[in-house]
Structures are given as structure tokens and as C-alpha cells.
Design a protein around this motif. Structure first.
Motif, PDB file in Angstrom:
ATOM      1  N   GLU A   1       5.875   6.824  11.201  1.00 13.86           N
ATOM      2  CA  GLU A   1       5.146   6.073  10.179  1.00 13.86           C
ATOM      3  C   GLU A   1       4.276   4.959  10.781  1.00 13.86           C
ATOM      4  O   GLU A   1       3.174   4.704  10.316  1.00 13.86           O
ATOM      5  N   THR A   2       4.761   4.304  11.814  1.00 15.46           N
ATOM      6  CA  THR A   2       4.020   3.161  12.362  1.00 15.46           C
ATOM      7  C   THR A   2       3.067   3.527  13.499  1.00 15.46           C
ATOM      8  O   THR A   2       2.149   2.776  13.796  1.00 15.46           O
TER       9      THR A   2
ATOM     10  N   ILE B   1      10.500   5.889  11.389  1.00 12.44           N
ATOM     11  CA  ILE B   1       9.740   4.652  11.618  1.00 12.44           C
ATOM     12  C   ILE B   1       8.711   4.840  12.729  1.00 12.44           C
ATOM     13  O   ILE B   1       7.573   4.369  12.619  1.00 12.44           O
TER      14      ILE B   1
ATOM     15  N   ALA C   1       4.896  -6.204  19.636  1.00 12.39           N
ATOM     16  CA  ALA C   1       4.705  -4.980  18.846  1.00 12.39           C
ATOM     17  C   ALA C   1       5.906  -4.045  18.996  1.00 12.39           C
ATOM     18  O   ALA C   1       6.451  -3.544  18.007  1.00 12.39           O
TER      19      ALA C   1
ATOM     20  N   GLY D   1      16.316  -2.159  10.893  1.00  9.04           N
ATOM     21  CA  GLY D   1      16.333  -2.518   9.468  1.00  9.04           C
ATOM     22  C   GLY D   1      16.466  -1.283   8.602  1.00  9.04           C
ATOM     23  O   GLY D   1      17.246  -1.246   7.640  1.00  9.04           O
TER      24      GLY D   1
ATOM     25  N   ASN E   1      12.822  -3.652  15.476  1.00 10.73           N
ATOM     26  CA  ASN E   1      13.321  -4.379  14.315  1.00 10.73           C
ATOM     27  C   ASN E   1      13.238  -3.500  13.064  1.00 10.73           C
ATOM     28  O   ASN E   1      14.190  -3.435  12.266  1.00 10.73           O
ATOM     29  N   MET E   2      12.122  -2.790  12.901  1.00  9.04           N
ATOM     30  CA  MET E   2      11.958  -1.921  11.731  1.00  9.04           C
ATOM     31  C   MET E   2      12.906  -0.727  11.805  1.00  9.04           C
ATOM     32  O   MET E   2      13.457  -0.293  10.786  1.00  9.04           O
TER      33      MET E   2
ATOM     34  N   GLU F   1       8.939  -5.431  17.326  1.00 11.46           N
ATOM     35  CA  GLU F   1       8.857  -5.270  15.879  1.00 11.46           C
ATOM     36  C   GLU F   1       9.160  -3.825  15.472  1.00 11.46           C
ATOM     37  O   GLU F   1       9.809  -3.583  14.457  1.00 11.46           O
TER      38      GLU F   1
ATOM     39  N   MET G   1       0.208   1.253  17.335  1.00 14.41           N
ATOM     40  CA  MET G   1       0.524   0.310  16.254  1.00 14.41           C
ATOM     41  C   MET G   1      -0.649  -0.593  15.937  1.00 14.41           C
ATOM     42  O   MET G   1      -0.714  -1.187  14.861  1.00 14.41           O
ATOM     43  N   MET G   2      -1.579  -0.721  16.906  1.00 11.96           N
ATOM     44  CA  MET G   2      -2.741  -1.588  16.695  1.00 11.96           C
ATOM     45  C   MET G   2      -3.996  -0.756  16.444  1.00 11.96           C
ATOM     46  O   MET G   2      -5.091  -1.138  16.858  1.00 11.96           O
TER      47      MET G   2
END
Lengths: 117, 155
Positions: free
Chosen positions: B19-20, B16, B88, B98, B94-95, B91, B72-73
Motif C-alpha cells: 500500500e505504501t 502495508i 521513512a 500498528g 511503525n505502520m 515510519e 514512499m516519496m
């Protein structure tokens, strides 16, 4: 232009989705930070589409989906969540979600999913 | 220490984060922490329930938080811990959780996660009761480290 209500407890996610949707010809008419706010805003603003997170405080996204679909069975709600297990996807579809996108998402995938509605 | 609890968090956090943010990480030496354990300037706390009862805290310095939020931005400069920056990194966590939940699910371990809480400050200490605390350090190329602390009650 289709109107969208964006629901996610993370301000960053709401901003990210708003940017993507506006860039692709959708109008974001409102935002909500939890499921309870989402249900209220849905019936106030009457969007064409809702993007709905699942893990949120007060009321989660599947509960909010259920509440919205009870009063408006034609509501189009796309779940956008970090929880991508088959059990959650099945649950959301059974409760009436029109689609399910797992985070992290690609912009193309979000737009293709909304365009199909 | 339950080894089967550790790998999903390693796999989820590394994939994650890459990827992000495009940033890659190496896993440092995993170890057991004693209670109370310290947090860094920014801590994201997520509760876990179901087959694992506990929580995960992700702990990092302000500088790394800003780097991650910036990535991320789309590379936008981030200098301060404002609400969007904190959101951010919340989140991101959170990812990670998840994604970890999905990996656990495929291994027939069912967990659910709470919304994240972001804590900021100096000298924070965490005292979970009657729990095992496993620390998974994630080392970034820039030399900074994010610590993922998994806390759970032993059966």
C-alpha cells in the motif's frame, strides 16, 4: 487560510503531511516531534487545527490531546495514527479528538477530514 | 513457537508494504533464530508490550532501504541514508506494527507498540534474553530481502 500544527515523531511524516496540507490550501505554522512539544507549541502558536500522532516518545498523542483540551476545550485535534484499533479510536474521541485517521492514509481522506472541521 | 503470533505480522507487513510503496513481497521460509542474531545495515526496532512482551526488528540492506524510501516519496531518487530516508523506513515499520496490533486486537490479543528506533551500521548483533526469535523473511521482486524478527518471552 486555516493554520495547522503538525505533530508526529517521524520527520518523514511531518514532511508528507506538510506537503499535502500546503497543496490543499492549509498553512502549516509549526511542527512538533512529541506530545510535550505539541502542548507547548499549541499554546504558543494557537493553530486552528492540530494533526496528532499517537505513538511518540516523552508524551503520547492521547495525553497531549488531553492536556490541550483541558486548557482549550474548543481545540480541534485530528488523530493520525498507525494504531487503528477500536479501543484507541474510542479513547481518542472520549478525550475530545475531532476525528481519527488511520495510517497509511490517502490524501483525499486527510483533506476531507480537515475540511469538515 | 506460537503460530497465532506469526500471521498478523505476515498479513500486516505484506499489505502495508504494497500500500505504501507499490512493491510486492513473498514470504520466505519462516524459522527460529538463535541468540545472538545478526542485523543488516539498517535495523528498525520496535518494542511490544501487553499480551506479547518483546520486540520486532526489521532488518534490511542500505540499497533496499533507499528503494523503499524512494517509493514512499513518489519515486524521488534516494541514494543516501539521510535522516528523512531513515525516518521513512521507520515510519513504514511503525505502520506495519500498528496494523499488526489491529489484527491482533480483532483476535482478542491486545498489544501496544513503542516508537521506532533506527540503527545503522555493520556487523550488528542482537542478544535478547530468554526469548524466542522467529524470523519472517520478506522477499522483494528485486531480489532483496527484509527480515522481520519477532522476539518474545515465552510464558
Amino acid at each position: 487560510m486555516k493554520k495547522v500544527l503538525v505533530v508526529d515523531d517521524a520527520a518523514f511524516m511531518r514532511l508528507s503531511l506538510r506537503t499535502i496540507l500546503q497543496r490543499n490550501g492549509y498553512e502549516v505554522i509549526g511542527e512538533a516531534a512529541n506530545g510535550s512539544e505539541a502542548v507547548n507549541k499549541y499554546f504558543d502558536l494557537k493553530p486552528d487545527i492540530v494533526t496528532m500522532d499517537i505513538t511518540m516518545p516523552e508524551m503520547d498523542g492521547v495525553e497531549a490531546l488531553t492536556e490541550i483540551k483541558k486548557k482549550d476545550p474548543s481545540a480541534k485535534v485530528i488523530m493520525i495514527s498507525a494504531l487503528g484499533q477500536e479501543s484507541w479510536v474510542k479513547k481518542a474521541i472520549i478525550y475530545g479528538a475531532s476525528g481519527f485517521v488511520v495510517k497509511p492514509y490517502k490524501e483525499d481522506h486527510i483533506i476531507q477530514t480537515l475540511n469538515k472541521l | 513457537m506460537k503460530v497465532e503470533y506469526i500471521n498478523p505480522f505476515i498479513e500486516a507487513s505484506q499489505s502495508i508494504i504494497t500500500e505504501t510503496t507499490g512493491l510486492s513481497t513473498k514470504v520466505g521460509k519462516i524459522y527460529i533464530k538463535n541468540t545472538p542474531f545478526k542485523g543488516n545495515n539498517v535495523v528498525v526496532l520496535i518494542g511490544i508490550t501487553g499480551s506479547i512482551q518483546g520486540s520486532v526488528t526489521l532488518s534490511l540492506k542500505k540499497t533496499l532501504t533507499c528503494k523503499i524510501a524512494s517509493a514512499m516519496m513518489g519515486g524521488m531518487p534516494v541514494e543516501e541514508l539521510d535522516e528523512i530516508t531513515k525516518s521513512a523506513v521507520a515510519e513504514l515499520c511503525n505502520m506495519i506494527l500498528g496494523n499488526a496490533a489491529n489484527i491482533f486486537y480483532k483476535n482478542n490479543i491486545s498489544i501496544d507498540i513503542s516508537p521506532p528506533t533506527v540503527l545503522t551500521g555493520e556487523n550488528m548483533q542482537f542478544s535478547p534474553s530468554k526469548s524466542v526469535i522467529i524470523c519472517i523473511p520478506l522477499e522483494f521482486d528485486c531480489g532483496e530481502t527484509m527480515e522481520l524478527d519477532l522476539t518474545y518471552k515465552e510464558n
